[in-house]
Design an enzyme around this catalytic site. Structure first.
Site, PDB file in Angstrom:
ATOM      1  N   CYS A 109      24.312  21.758  52.194  1.00  0.00           N
ATOM      2  CA  CYS A 109      23.767  22.653  51.170  1.00  0.00           C
ATOM      3  C   CYS A 109      22.910  21.856  50.194  1.00  0.00           C
ATOM      4  CB  CYS A 109      24.886  23.371  50.426  1.00  0.00           C
ATOM      5  SG  CYS A 109      24.235  24.515  49.173  1.00  0.00           S
TER       6      CYS A 109
ATOM      7  N   CYS B 145      23.443  22.769  46.420  1.00  0.00           N
ATOM      8  CA  CYS B 145      24.661  22.185  45.845  1.00  0.00           C
ATOM      9  C   CYS B 145      24.531  20.669  45.708  1.00  0.00           C
ATOM     10  CB  CYS B 145      25.881  22.552  46.678  1.00  0.00           C
ATOM     11  SG  CYS B 145      26.285  24.322  46.617  1.00  0.00           S
TER      12      CYS B 145
END
EC number: 1.11.1.28
Length: 177
Positions: free
Chosen positions: A131, A134
């Site tokens: 991700c 993130c």
């Protein structure tokens, strides 16, 4: 069980992974809580039983019960957040980024360990789960608080090697079973 036990499960064709496990277990860029929290969060993020058991056994000798719980919490919350925020990042329709997530994330505010340790663990798991949103968020938080790039890199290296070891152990078990 321990990291050495885990290394024994890795066949000769993956010797580099075994060697990397050994060197990362001796890593001194991170303190023991940061390092073993990264190992444990990474193992739980992947969930291959022999790897989780070996790393948890070694981490339990170093981490407090609170830190053990927080590392598992990092794997759990990132398992949710990495999928959600990666999906938002991949979607062409940016409208979804304006809608509140409405997902509980209370552990982020009070993980039970120093916030920067939890951020390192979350970075390792976010690397495993791929991700970018993130990764950027956690790396930004770490850097804002003066955590050097070498420590962020160490967390990512641990996540990468635990991931590789987990895939190898799982694929060898598939062949044996």
């Amino acid at each position: 069980m321990s990291v050495d036990t885990l290394r024994d499960l890795i066949p000769a064709y993956a010797k580099d992974i075994s060697l990397n496990l050994g060197s990362l277990a001796s890593e001194t860029v991170l303190n023991d809580q940061q390092k073993w929290g990264c190992f444990l969060a990474s193992a739980h993020a992947i969930g291959v039983a022999p790897v989780v058991k070996a790393i948890e056994a070694q981490a339990a000798a170093v981490l407090s019960p609170e830190a053990l719980n927080a590392a598992k919490s990092a794997a759990a919350i990132m398992g949710m957040n990495n999928i959600y925020y990666r999906a938002l990042h991949l979607m062409k329709n940016s409208e979804y980024t304006t809608i509140p997530a409405r997902l509980r994330m209370n552990v982020l505010a009070n993980p039970g360990v120093p916030k920067m340790d939890f951020e390192l663990w979350s970075t390792a798991v976010s690397g495993i789960n791929g991700c970018g949103a993130c990764l950027d968020a956690h790396e930004g938080e770490l850097r804002k608080h003066g955590v050097p790039a070498t420590q962020v890199q160490a967390a990512l290296r641990i996540g990468a090697v635990v991931h590789a070891a987990s895939r190898i152990v799982a694929s060898e078990a598939a062949l044996a079973g």
